[in-house]
Design a protein around this motif. Structure first.
Motif, mmCIF file in Angstrom:
data_model
loop_
_atom_site.group_PDB
_atom_site.id
_atom_site.type_symbol
_atom_site.label_atom_id
_atom_site.label_comp_id
_atom_site.label_asym_id
_atom_site.label_seq_id
_atom_site.Cartn_x
_atom_site.Cartn_y
_atom_site.Cartn_z
ATOM 1 N N LEU A 98 0.824 -1.204 0.000
ATOM 2 C CA LEU A 98 0.000 0.000 0.000
ATOM 3 C C LEU A 98 0.863 1.261 0.000
ATOM 4 O O LEU A 98 0.482 2.277 -0.590
ATOM 5 C CB LEU A 98 -0.931 -0.008 1.211
ATOM 6 N N LEU A 99 2.027 1.189 0.671
ATOM 7 C CA LEU A 99 2.938 2.328 0.670
ATOM 8 C C LEU A 99 3.390 2.661 -0.747
ATOM 9 O O LEU A 99 3.431 3.832 -1.145
ATOM 10 C CB LEU A 99 4.153 2.022 1.549
ATOM 11 N N ALA B 38 0.271 3.982 -3.149
ATOM 12 C CA ALA B 38 -0.279 5.334 -3.011
ATOM 13 C C ALA B 38 0.269 6.298 -4.063
ATOM 14 O O ALA B 38 -0.506 6.932 -4.794
ATOM 15 C CB ALA B 38 -0.028 5.867 -1.598
ATOM 16 N N GLY C 128 -0.911 8.626 3.107
ATOM 17 C CA GLY C 128 -0.879 8.834 1.666
ATOM 18 C C GLY C 128 -1.849 7.943 0.919
ATOM 19 O O GLY C 128 -2.433 8.347 -0.090
ATOM 20 N N ILE C 129 -2.065 6.695 1.386
ATOM 21 C CA ILE C 129 -2.983 5.792 0.693
ATOM 22 C C ILE C 129 -4.412 6.306 0.796
ATOM 23 O O ILE C 129 -5.212 6.165 -0.142
ATOM 24 C CB ILE C 129 -2.862 4.352 1.254
ATOM 25 N N VAL C 130 -4.767 6.914 1.928
ATOM 26 C CA VAL C 130 -6.103 7.494 2.078
ATOM 27 C C VAL C 130 -6.265 8.683 1.131
ATOM 28 O O VAL C 130 -7.307 8.846 0.475
ATOM 29 C CB VAL C 130 -6.348 7.921 3.537
ATOM 30 N N SER D 102 3.416 12.804 -0.964
ATOM 31 C CA SER D 102 3.481 11.470 -0.365
ATOM 32 C C SER D 102 4.922 11.046 -0.115
ATOM 33 O O SER D 102 5.231 10.421 0.915
ATOM 34 C CB SER D 102 2.779 10.460 -1.285
ATOM 35 N N LEU E 81 -1.830 7.937 -7.381
ATOM 36 C CA LEU E 81 -1.898 9.377 -7.614
ATOM 37 C C LEU E 81 -1.275 9.747 -8.957
ATOM 38 O O LEU E 81 -1.826 10.550 -9.720
ATOM 39 C CB LEU E 81 -1.189 10.123 -6.481
ATOM 40 N N ALA F 97 -4.735 9.069 -1.665
ATOM 41 C CA ALA F 97 -4.819 8.526 -3.021
ATOM 42 C C ALA F 97 -6.233 8.045 -3.333
ATOM 43 O O ALA F 97 -6.765 8.291 -4.421
ATOM 44 C CB ALA F 97 -3.809 7.398 -3.197
ATOM 45 N N LEU F 98 -6.865 7.345 -2.390
ATOM 46 C CA LEU F 98 -8.218 6.846 -2.613
ATOM 47 C C LEU F 98 -9.221 7.995 -2.705
ATOM 48 O O LEU F 98 -10.153 7.961 -3.529
ATOM 49 C CB LEU F 98 -8.612 5.878 -1.499
ATOM 50 N N ILE G 140 -6.776 2.427 -9.559
ATOM 51 C CA ILE G 140 -6.577 1.909 -8.199
ATOM 52 C C ILE G 140 -6.068 0.479 -8.243
ATOM 53 O O ILE G 140 -5.080 0.130 -7.584
ATOM 54 C CB ILE G 140 -7.892 2.003 -7.392
ATOM 55 N N LEU H 239 3.324 2.250 6.413
ATOM 56 C CA LEU H 239 2.127 2.762 5.750
ATOM 57 C C LEU H 239 1.657 4.045 6.419
ATOM 58 O O LEU H 239 1.500 4.103 7.646
ATOM 59 C CB LEU H 239 1.011 1.716 5.797
#
Length: 408
Positions: A104-105, A108, A241-243, A303, A112, A245-246, A339, A238
């Protein structure tokens, strides 16, 4: 006359496999890529090559060692990206969520960056300058992060905003050049990549930007108040940044499918002449979409500098700028597809490190797998020929769709 009955779920599934819809084509492309990767693993494995020397006297040795190399490589790829069974018996020394955290890291910034490329695709532009835009975003976000002292939440928001503005301005310049002079965005964005990289290298050598007391090309560290918080504790990498990105993917979906601006951008990408005839301002659309694309690329830089590295270096982009193009191609420039493509390539990045460490297989094997996936997706007729799929009832996905940003 009775209306034609709609096909049931089973019939739709059979048709999807028989005619090869986009999901089936993507899965088959991944299968072909894994097969190509397996061949490369066999060729690169010294014991297998040694067994090939006496293949005709004992062929089973070659197959056994080849299978061992392939299985070990792909098992290590899985354990480094999804789940490592050893973590269940390590008494906490190997974090259970470590592999998925690393995936996930890496996903992200790929998501993006893929969104940045994909949004521009939808307007008929090929933004190949994500590398430069993320560097500018990282420079701006990093400077706000280490040069100012603000309250925690305010400092983080200010740094994120600075990064978005930095990337948006850098992308907007290419859009303005396209609108005013007709300069091709591929050429201008490539050149601006070099400008951004040169500016970064210059800044890393001047007082006030370079780390105090250091003769290395590294900036001062971002203050803790401007860093993205970790989501699974300090021991796992983590971060938020993943949040982001979503949420950015959700925003892009709304922009492209639910907003007037998104309709205008897609119309310009599908047929600029028709859009101009309908009264749409083509030049303004080019500038606006490159501002949006650059802002998304700036978030990639945020990020990196606010979540992963905390200090600027000459390789702050970490290859995400050009990998974003591959992610956008694999995701067919749609937010949802981006995604999934970002997660897949994030897994390849995370698992590739473990595969190299545990088996000694060259990291280039992962790069080849990624490239072959995109190669087969760019030539769907080849996949159809290999697996004897029928031509899609809707006429298939043509090359023209790529040139128009998948607006068909």
């Amino acid at each position: 006359m009775l209306p034609e009955a709609k096909p049931g779920p089973a019939r739709r599934l059979v048709d999807a496999i028989r005619y090869g819809n986009s999901v089936v084509l993507t899965l088959l492309a991944m299968l072909c890529a894994l097969l190509v990767g397996a061949i490369m693993i066999v060729i690169a494995d010294p014991p297998t090559r040694s067994a090939m020397g006496y293949f005709f006297s004992s062929p089973w040795d070659t197959f056994t060692r080849g299978w061992h190399a392939i299985s070990a490589g792909y098992v290590a790829l899985f354990e480094g990206s999804v789940f490592n069974p050893d973590s269940l018996y390590s008494n906490g020394h190997t974090p259970i969520f470590g592999p998925i955290s690393n995936t996930l890291l890496n996903a992200a910034p790929l998501i993006l960056g893929g969104l940045a490329v994909g949004v521009a695709f939808r307007a008929g532009l090929f933004n190949i300058g994500v590398q430069g835009q993320l560097i500018m975003g990282a420079i701006c976000a990093g400077y706000v992060g280490f040069a100012f002292r603000l309250p925690p939440l305010l400092h983080l928001l200010a740094a994120l905003l600075a990064g978005v503005i930095g990337g948006a301005v850098w992308g907007g310049i290419a859009g303005w050049l396209k609108a005013r002079t007709g300069a091709h965005e591929v050429i201008s964005t490539i050149m601006m990549n070099y400008l951004a990289l040169g500016l970064l290298n210059y800044l890393l050598g001047i007082s006030g930007f370079q780390a105090p007391g250091s003769n290395q090309a590294i900036s001062r560290s971002v203050h803790g108040t401007a860093r993205l918080p970790h989501l699974l504790g300090p021991n796992l990498s983590l971060h938020l940044g993943i949040v982001i990105a979503l949420l950015a993917a959700l925003g892009c979906w709304w922009l492209l499918t639910r907003s007037t601006l998104g309709f205008s951008l897609r119309a310009v990408g599908a047929n600029p002449s028709a859009a101009r005839t309908a009264g749409m301002k083509i030049e303004r659309s080019y500038v606006v979409v490159m501002l949006i694309s650059g802002g998304l690329a700036g978030l990639v830089g945020c990020s990196q500098i606010l979540g992963t590295n905390h200090a600027l270096t000459g390789d702050i982009d970490a290859g995400f700028g050009f990998d974003a193009i591959t992610v956008a191609l694999l995701g067919q420039a749609s937010p949802r597809g981006t995604i999934f493509a970002g997660l897949l390539f994030g897994a390849f990045r995370a698992g590739g490190v473990v595969m190299v460490a545990n088996t000694g297989i060259p990291a280039d094997v992962v790069l080849v797998i990624e490239a072959v996936i995109v190669l087969f997706l760019a030539a769907p007729a080849l996949i159809r020929a290999i697996f004897r799929l029928r031509e899609s009832r809707g006429g298939g996905v043509g090359v023209g769709q790529l040139a128009k940003g998948w607006n068909a």
